[in-house]
Scaffold this motif. Structure first.
Motif, PDB file in Angstrom:
ATOM      1  N   VAL A  13       4.999  49.919  -7.533  1.00 16.73           N
ATOM      2  CA  VAL A  13       6.096  49.548  -8.429  1.00 16.73           C
ATOM      3  C   VAL A  13       6.756  48.265  -7.945  1.00 16.73           C
ATOM      4  O   VAL A  13       7.023  47.357  -8.729  1.00 16.73           O
ATOM      5  N   ILE A  14       7.016  48.146  -6.659  1.00 17.26           N
ATOM      6  CA  ILE A  14       7.626  46.935  -6.116  1.00 17.26           C
ATOM      7  C   ILE A  14       6.671  45.757  -6.262  1.00 17.26           C
ATOM      8  O   ILE A  14       7.066  44.679  -6.667  1.00 17.26           O
ATOM      9  N   TRP A  15       5.387  45.966  -5.999  1.00  9.56           N
ATOM     10  CA  TRP A  15       4.402  44.895  -6.087  1.00  9.56           C
ATOM     11  C   TRP A  15       4.319  44.312  -7.481  1.00  9.56           C
ATOM     12  O   TRP A  15       4.197  43.120  -7.655  1.00  9.56           O
ATOM     13  N   ILE A  16       4.411  45.161  -8.539  1.00 12.66           N
ATOM     14  CA  ILE A  16       4.300  44.633  -9.894  1.00 12.66           C
ATOM     15  C   ILE A  16       5.622  44.085 -10.399  1.00 12.66           C
ATOM     16  O   ILE A  16       5.716  43.642 -11.518  1.00 12.66           O
ATOM     17  N   GLY A  17       6.622  44.069  -9.568  1.00 13.64           N
ATOM     18  CA  GLY A  17       7.884  43.453  -9.965  1.00 13.64           C
ATOM     19  C   GLY A  17       8.943  44.447 -10.367  1.00 13.64           C
ATOM     20  O   GLY A  17       9.973  44.068 -10.878  1.00 13.64           O
ATOM     21  N   LYS A  84      17.901  35.223 -11.489  1.00 15.44           N
ATOM     22  CA  LYS A  84      16.462  35.273 -11.237  1.00 15.44           C
ATOM     23  C   LYS A  84      15.814  33.950 -11.609  1.00 15.44           C
ATOM     24  O   LYS A  84      16.056  33.394 -12.657  1.00 15.44           O
ATOM     25  N   VAL A  85      14.955  33.448 -10.722  1.00 15.94           N
ATOM     26  CA  VAL A  85      14.205  32.214 -10.941  1.00 15.94           C
ATOM     27  C   VAL A  85      12.710  32.493 -10.864  1.00 15.94           C
ATOM     28  O   VAL A  85      11.928  31.956 -11.630  1.00 15.94           O
ATOM     29  N   LYS A  86      12.330  33.370  -9.916  1.00 15.70           N
ATOM     30  CA  LYS A  86      10.901  33.595  -9.704  1.00 15.70           C
ATOM     31  C   LYS A  86      10.629  35.037  -9.297  1.00 15.70           C
ATOM     32  O   LYS A  86      11.532  35.760  -8.854  1.00 15.70           O
ATOM     33  N   ALA A 123       9.985  28.327 -19.212  1.00 16.69           N
ATOM     34  CA  ALA A 123      10.032  26.866 -19.042  1.00 16.69           C
ATOM     35  C   ALA A 123      10.558  26.490 -17.659  1.00 16.69           C
ATOM     36  O   ALA A 123      10.018  25.600 -16.999  1.00 16.69           O
ATOM     37  N   ARG A 124      11.605  27.178 -17.197  1.00 20.55           N
ATOM     38  CA  ARG A 124      12.168  26.899 -15.874  1.00 20.55           C
ATOM     39  C   ARG A 124      11.144  27.189 -14.783  1.00 20.55           C
ATOM     40  O   ARG A 124      10.946  26.403 -13.864  1.00 20.55           O
ATOM     41  N   ALA A 125      10.462  28.330 -14.887  1.00 16.41           N
ATOM     42  CA  ALA A 125       9.453  28.694 -13.884  1.00 16.41           C
ATOM     43  C   ALA A 125       8.310  27.675 -13.880  1.00 16.41           C
ATOM     44  O   ALA A 125       7.840  27.274 -12.805  1.00 16.41           O
ATOM     45  N   LYS A 126       7.881  27.253 -15.051  1.00 15.46           N
ATOM     46  CA  LYS A 126       6.801  26.264 -15.129  1.00 15.46           C
ATOM     47  C   LYS A 126       7.227  24.957 -14.467  1.00 15.46           C
ATOM     48  O   LYS A 126       6.463  24.360 -13.690  1.00 15.46           O
ATOM     49  N   LYS A 127       8.453  24.520 -14.755  1.00 15.16           N
ATOM     50  CA  LYS A 127       8.970  23.277 -14.171  1.00 15.16           C
ATOM     51  C   LYS A 127       9.025  23.365 -12.644  1.00 15.16           C
ATOM     52  O   LYS A 127       8.754  22.391 -11.940  1.00 15.16           O
ATOM     53  N   GLY A 129       7.125  25.363 -10.865  1.00 16.27           N
ATOM     54  CA  GLY A 129       5.812  25.726 -10.331  1.00 16.27           C
ATOM     55  C   GLY A 129       5.766  27.116  -9.724  1.00 16.27           C
ATOM     56  O   GLY A 129       5.042  27.353  -8.755  1.00 16.27           O
ATOM     57  N   VAL A 130       6.540  28.052 -10.294  1.00 15.37           N
ATOM     58  CA  VAL A 130       6.583  29.422  -9.782  1.00 15.37           C
ATOM     59  C   VAL A 130       6.278  30.407 -10.909  1.00 15.37           C
ATOM     60  O   VAL A 130       6.330  30.055 -12.086  1.00 15.37           O
ATOM     61  N   LYS A 131       5.981  31.643 -10.554  1.00 20.09           N
ATOM     62  CA  LYS A 131       5.823  32.720 -11.534  1.00 20.09           C
ATOM     63  C   LYS A 131       7.206  33.312 -11.790  1.00 20.09           C
ATOM     64  O   LYS A 131       7.937  33.597 -10.834  1.00 20.09           O
ATOM     65  N   PRO A 132       7.573  33.533 -13.054  1.00 19.02           N
ATOM     66  CA  PRO A 132       8.916  34.027 -13.339  1.00 19.02           C
ATOM     67  C   PRO A 132       9.140  35.499 -13.010  1.00 19.02           C
ATOM     68  O   PRO A 132      10.272  35.944 -12.881  1.00 19.02           O
TER      69      PRO A 132
END
Length: 188
Positions: A13-17, A84-86, A123-127, A129-132
């Protein structure tokens, strides 16, 4: 064997977010019998749900008026790091979302997934370079607190991986007031 299964389940559960346990306790799981039906109540049908992170409160609106206020726990680093950012930042997002689904949850009693990430989050995550990340929910309490004896403890700490935790009693009330598609606004 049960303890090993509980630890592995919690790890998945933690691993999948998903959201973590306060104090790392994983013993016990909810069964279908624990998740009795809660009927939708049109008299409290939510126009929207607003979470104010700095207040640690959730506001339910019906016909444009606040009809219920609930205490919440958030992602464990939300107040120190911000929204949250990533994936894996243990922060609760800020933005406009909707309820996606409602289901029983073996570790957290019930869960309602919200539509994170939205277009702005992506869009923020893409900018950056991270997974949201994903799988942000409203959820109840760990099994060890199924009767609410530890609500004071769990509500006095931010302990999730980014989700919004409520008492099981409050989650039942919210369950009766929302349907998939109900707007959710999360403010700082």
């Amino acid at each position: 064997m049960k303890k090993l299964y509980a630890l592995l389940t919690a790890g998945v559960v933690i691993w999948i977010g998903g959201c973590s346990q306060p104090s790392g306790r994983t013993e016990g799981h909810y069964s279908a019998k624990d998740c009795k039906p809660v009927p939708f109540r049109p008299d409290r049908a939510a126009d929207k749900v607003v979470i104010k992170q700095h207040e640690h409160k959730l506001y339910v609106y019906h016909n444009g008026k606040v009809i219920k206020v609930m205490r919440t726990s958030l992602g464990k680093y939300t107040m120190s790091k911000g929204p949250k950012v990533k994936q894996g930042d243990f922060c609760t997002p800020v933005g406009h979302y909707k309820i996606v689904d409602k289901r029983c949850h073996s570790l957290k009693y019930r869960a309602m997934t919200i539509s994170y990430p939205n277009a702005e989050d992506l869009a923020r995550a893409k900018k950056l370079g991270v997974k949201p990340g994903n799988y942000i929910t409203f959820h109840g309490q760990p099994y060890w607190n199924r009767d609410g004896h530890g609500d004071t403890y769990t509500l006095s700490h931010d302990w999730t991986n980014g989700c919004i935790a409520l008492t099981n009693k409050d989650l039942d009330w919210l369950w009766s007031a929302v349907k998939p598609g109900t707007p959710i606004i999360i403010e700082r």
